[in-house]
Scaffold this motif. Structure first.
Motif, mmCIF file in Angstrom:
data_model
loop_
_atom_site.group_PDB
_atom_site.id
_atom_site.type_symbol
_atom_site.label_atom_id
_atom_site.label_comp_id
_atom_site.label_asym_id
_atom_site.label_seq_id
_atom_site.Cartn_x
_atom_site.Cartn_y
_atom_site.Cartn_z
ATOM 1 N N ALA A 1 0.832 -1.212 0.000
ATOM 2 C CA ALA A 1 0.000 0.000 0.000
ATOM 3 C C ALA A 1 0.859 1.251 0.000
ATOM 4 O O ALA A 1 0.555 2.240 -0.685
ATOM 5 C CB ALA A 1 -0.931 -0.009 1.216
ATOM 6 N N ILE A 2 1.940 1.245 0.758
ATOM 7 C CA ILE A 2 2.856 2.395 0.789
ATOM 8 C C ILE A 2 3.448 2.628 -0.599
ATOM 9 O O ILE A 2 3.554 3.769 -1.064
ATOM 10 C CB ILE A 2 3.967 2.155 1.835
ATOM 11 C CG1 ILE A 2 3.374 2.183 3.245
ATOM 12 C CG2 ILE A 2 5.077 3.199 1.702
ATOM 13 C CD1 ILE A 2 4.318 1.686 4.320
ATOM 14 N N ASP A 3 3.823 1.539 -1.268
ATOM 15 C CA ASP A 3 4.370 1.645 -2.626
ATOM 16 C C ASP A 3 3.334 2.206 -3.597
ATOM 17 O O ASP A 3 3.617 3.123 -4.372
ATOM 18 C CB ASP A 3 4.826 0.271 -3.125
ATOM 19 C CG ASP A 3 6.127 -0.198 -2.493
ATOM 20 O OD1 ASP A 3 6.738 0.574 -1.742
ATOM 21 O OD2 ASP A 3 6.525 -1.355 -2.750
ATOM 22 N N ALA A 4 2.141 1.623 -3.557
ATOM 23 C CA ALA A 4 1.123 1.970 -4.550
ATOM 24 C C ALA A 4 0.576 3.371 -4.343
ATOM 25 O O ALA A 4 0.348 4.116 -5.305
ATOM 26 C CB ALA A 4 -0.011 0.944 -4.500
ATOM 27 N N GLN A 5 0.369 3.748 -3.084
ATOM 28 C CA GLN A 5 -0.261 5.039 -2.788
ATOM 29 C C GLN A 5 0.738 6.152 -2.546
ATOM 30 O O GLN A 5 0.357 7.314 -2.419
ATOM 31 C CB GLN A 5 -1.164 4.882 -1.561
ATOM 32 C CG GLN A 5 -2.279 3.860 -1.757
ATOM 33 C CD GLN A 5 -3.049 3.609 -0.467
ATOM 34 O OE1 GLN A 5 -3.209 4.495 0.360
ATOM 35 N NE2 GLN A 5 -3.511 2.380 -0.293
ATOM 36 N N ARG A 6 2.032 5.798 -2.435
ATOM 37 C CA ARG A 6 3.100 6.783 -2.190
ATOM 38 C C ARG A 6 2.776 7.646 -0.971
ATOM 39 O O ARG A 6 2.817 8.880 -1.025
ATOM 40 C CB ARG A 6 3.316 7.667 -3.427
ATOM 41 C CG ARG A 6 3.759 6.892 -4.658
ATOM 42 C CD ARG A 6 4.004 7.803 -5.835
ATOM 43 N NE ARG A 6 4.422 7.058 -7.002
ATOM 44 C CZ ARG A 6 5.674 6.699 -7.284
ATOM 45 N NH1 ARG A 6 6.648 7.028 -6.445
ATOM 46 N NH2 ARG A 6 5.960 6.028 -8.370
#
Length: 433
Positions: free
Chosen positions: A16-21
């Motif tokens: 989620a951190i990767d996808a949503q930045r």
């Protein structure tokens, strides 16, 4: 939640951190809100995995030959937690809520691959574009220095000498595993294993009554090296939440005038309650109002101006690991401009014979030695106080400290590898005449 279920949750969070930045702290808070069945122990354990993966993001991906959330978590379990391939496989058994079983390639990577031959930015776990700047500062030692900044930091406390003694607090907090900090005369340290929960210091009676504050030992030393004295007029120009303001107040023993201000009044919001809890009575907080200068009445009369300058924060990577991966090249140029401006402002406040304590939580030379060189060139009325003289504030530990820190003509630099603290640069500049 089982250990395997916690691992699955951590993998999902990193995805989620990767996808949503989004910042990791925000992602963890949102996850906790959406999964209220998870207890505090579950949330703490999951957060620990996420933060450790962020600290070792590049090396974990390199070890596994894959830059995916799952690969980084698996690599971290080996590199940071010291787990064997078999132990990791036992967690990833594909049962309900557990991660899928290891593939043959994953098992082989965990069993045989190492960081031998990895590029410096991978072995040191930092963005590749920063390699030149770290090489300028540390040379061949940059991998070792950066790797130390990728390890988990201990929990450091500063004893508030306005209310308590260090010996008393050492005994009072023994149940948390508190020990004497290596350098600071006010410091206590709680070492934390890789998978340990942070102790709830804020719920301790000693914290509530203001006898201790959470503060990295490097930050404590930065305040100590400013040599604030009772009876002086001291200005904390970039006070923020007030960590160093509180340390200065204790050094001044309630005598003299202490003014705390900050260019962003929102940063000052916590300082009022902290000063009250600490029993500080000689501090005045001045928040900016519109374009008016809150220090307009201070014209070359301050004995000490402490400049805890806005910086890239590279010295705090072990406490804020996702910041290093979100940092962009343009950030350094912005911070250099901010630092030059605040130093110029400080120069106007200092009286002849007074001093500026310039502090950053950065390990990058342009923000530290470079900034001091530029300032003294533009303000020849200021001279750098020799680091050996500055370190004399550490009394019997001064010689050892000078041997540990990075010393330059412009100041001294603490690092996790050399001093066991966050990365802090300190330069004291004295106005002549």
């Amino acid at each position: 939640m089982t250990p395997a279920a916690r691992l699955s949750a951590a993998i999902d969070l990193i995805a989620a951190i990767d996808a949503q930045r989004i910042p990791a702290a925000k992602a963890l808070k949102e996850w906790g809100t959406a999964h209220r069945y998870a207890g505090s122990g579950d949330r703490s354990a999951i957060a620990g995995v996420v933060w450790d993966v962020l600290r070792r993001r590049a090396s974990c991906a390199y070890l596994m030959e894959a830059d995916t959330p799952r690969a980084r978590v698996l690599g971290m379990l080996k590199l940071e937690r010291g787990m064997t391939a078999e132990a990791i496989a036992a967690l990833c058994d594909g049962s309900r809520f557990a991660p899928e079983p290891l593939s043959d390639a994953e098992h082989a990577a965990l069993s045989t691959r190492t960081l031998d031959g990895a590029p410096p930015h991978v072995a040191g776990d930092y963005p590749e574009w920063l390699d030149g700047a770290l090489a300028e500062m540390f040379g061949e030692a940059r991998v070792a220095e950066a790797a130390a900044m990728a390890s988990r930091a201990p929990l450091d406390l500063r004893v508030n000498t306005l209310k308590a003694s260090r010996d008393k607090e050492l005994a009072s907090l023994a149940h948390l595993g508190a020990k004497l900090a290596p350098w600071s005369p006010w410091g206590l340290r709680i070492e934390l294993p890789a998978d340990a929960r942070n102790p709830g210091v804020q719920a301790e009676p000693d914290f509530i009554k203001g006898a201790v504050e959470v503060q990295d030992e490097g930050s404590q030393l930065a305040a100590l090296l400013s040599a604030a004295r009772p009876g002086e007029q001291v200005i904390d120009l970039c006070a923020g939440a007030g960590g160093k303001t509180l340390a200065l107040a204790a050094m001044m023993q309630g005598k003299g005038r202490l003014i705390a201000t900050d260019g962003d009044k929102r940063q000052l919001a916590p300082i009022h309650e902290r000063l009250s809890r600490a029993g500080v009575h000689n501090a005045e907080v001045r928040a900016p109002k519109g374009d008016a200068d809150p220090l307009a009445d201070i014209k070359g009369s301050a004995d000490l101006v402490l400049v805890d300058a806005p910086c890239t924060g590279t010295g705090t990577w072990r406490r804020n690991p996702d910041a290093k991966w979100r940092m962009r090249p343009g950030a350094l140029e912005i911070r250099l401009k901010d630092q030059a401006e605040v130093l110029a402002r400080a120069a106007r406040l200092v009286k002849p014979g007074g001093r500026i304590a310039y502090i950053t939580c950065s390990v990058l030379a342009p923000e530290n030695t470079g900034q001091v060189q530029a300032f003294t060139a533009a303000h020849p009325e200021f001279a750098v106080v020799p680091p050996a003289e500055v370190a004399a504030a550490l009394w019997d530990k001064a010689e050892l400290f000078l041997a540990a820190a990075w010393i330059s003509p412009e100041g001294l630099l603490m690092t996790p590898r050399r001093t066991g603290t966050d990365g802090f640069f300190v330069s004291v500049l004295k106005r002549q005449g």
